[in-house]
Design an enzyme around this catalytic site. Structure first.
Site: not given
Length: 401
Positions: A235, A132, A67, A70
């Site tokens: 993140k 997320s 993730s 992202k």
């Protein structure tokens, strides 16, 4: 004949470090010399303003970014907003594909966007960054490019190359398992720095601690926000292929550091490692000025000019993070393609000054001609031409040995 020239800059600084001829075999500080001892398979710690590397471990190893990828999707959207191609108030429909692959039925991280509902770009960004949401990213990708594959190839990869990420590859918008998703922690850190510096108005989203959508409140997944002073992004990520990783950033005493780690086996280890690395950086490093603004750093050879060389300087102070105990060995080189062909004006970019700390490039800053150099006489140009020809022949002969 032109080639890459590296001119060593030799100076004694105002502290115990020495700036000397570069030697890439020099290793970073060991733990007992103030170095960092970490468990993450791949890791990097940089100072945000200069991009100086304070610590790195297997930083160029390609891994599944999960993730954390992202961040690239967010950058693409931020860029489109800044260019005026889309607006925060634009609304995009949640397709069945986005709902099934990234929404509640998928069982992964999601913002719980309802099937066939319309969600604004603003809310989709909140869902992608804070929660997320895999569905958030798919909706954005489909709306902007028609489908995820096109978004990954035509938007994410293109932007990655434009902002200086030469090795990252993308197969979808959210980091869900796919062999085509690969990034290094170095490029993740560079991407984070780019976002922080280029989009301050959007970066604040990464520090928001919760977001509610479809009557479901979810906390920000970044553990640093509640455990480290000054933490405000970025993140986390996890897949079986990539392990646990995160990109984090914090500011203390006016200094911003960025950490990127990947490949850990436990989420608690991820949180502990990132926090430990940032705290080590803040505790052990400080900013020092190596060269003042417009100070002559060195000289470049000139071809066919009324001067044989030209002074080089940076338009901004060249600063580097050094260890507070003063044991760092700093190394500097001016690197340029030359000799520089005359005539040229003052202020022309010539190359860069690179400063190494051990084996790591701590900072790289452009250098410019400090003065104009006019066209030389016919005799001067002829002499320079013969000299370059002789050097070229010598190099060619040496390469055959």
């Amino acid at each position: 004949m032109r080639g890459l020239i590296a001119a060593a800059v030799l100076l004694t600084l105002g502290w115990s470090s020495v700036l000397s001829a570069a030697n890439n075999s020099v290793q970073g500080a060991k733990k007992d010399e103030g170095g960092f001892d970490g468990d993450a398979p791949t890791a990097i710690l940089i100072e945000a303003t200069s991009g100086a590397v304070l610590f790195e471990k297997n930083a160029d190893e390609l891994r599944a970014p999960s993730s954390m990828m992202k961040l690239m999707t967010a950058e693409v959207v931020f860029h489109a907003l800044k260019q005026g191609d889309i607006k925060l108030t634009d609304e995009y429909r949640v397709s069945e594909n986005a709902w099934r692959r990234g929404g509640a039925p998928a069982g992964g991280s999601t913002m719980f966007a309802a099937l066939n509902s319309k969600v604004s770009v603003d809310d989709l960004l909140h869902g992608a960054i804070i929660q997320s949401g895999n569905d958030s990213c798919i909706v954005l990708a489909e709306a902007m490019a028609g489908n995820e594959r096109a978004f990954a190839a035509d938007f994410m990869t293109k932007r990655a190359r434009e902002i200086g990420l030469p090795r990252s590859t993308f197969a979808n918008s959210n980091g869900l398992p796919d062999p085509g998703n690969k990034m290094t922690v170095r490029e993740l850190a560079i991407l984070a720095r780019h976002i922080i510096q280029t989009y301050p108005e959007f970066y604040k989203l990464f520090g928001e601690k919760e977001f509610t959508w479809n009557k479901i409140k979810q906390p920000n997944r970044n553990p640093l926000l509640n455990s480290l002073e000054g933490a405000d992004g970025l993140k986390t990520g996890f897949t079986k292929e990539g392990g646990y990783g995160m990109v984090g950033s914090a500011v203390q005493n006016g200094v911003r550091l960025i950490v990127a780690i990947n490949g850990l086996e436990d989420p608690e280890d991820r949180a502990t490692e990132a926090k430990k690395m940032l705290e080590w950086g803040f505790r052990n490093f400080e900013v020092r000025t190596v060269f003042a603004e417009n100070q002559t750093i060195g000289y470049a050879k000139v071809f066919g000019g009324d001067s044989r060389s030209v002074a080089l300087a940076s338009h901004e102070p060249v600063k580097v993070m050094v260890q507070k105990n003063g044991t760092d060995k700093l190394i500097a080189r001016i690197v340029y393609s030359g000799p520089v062909r005359a005539p040229f004006e003052a202020g022309q970019k010539v190359g860069a000054v690179k400063v190494w700390r051990g084996a790591n490039v701590a900072v790289e800053t452009p250098v410019y001609a400090a003065e104009a150099v006019g066209r030389g006489s016919t005799m001067r140009r002829a002499v320079d031409g013969v000299a370059e020809l002789a050097i070229g022949l010598f190099r060619a002969g040496a390469e055959k040995l």
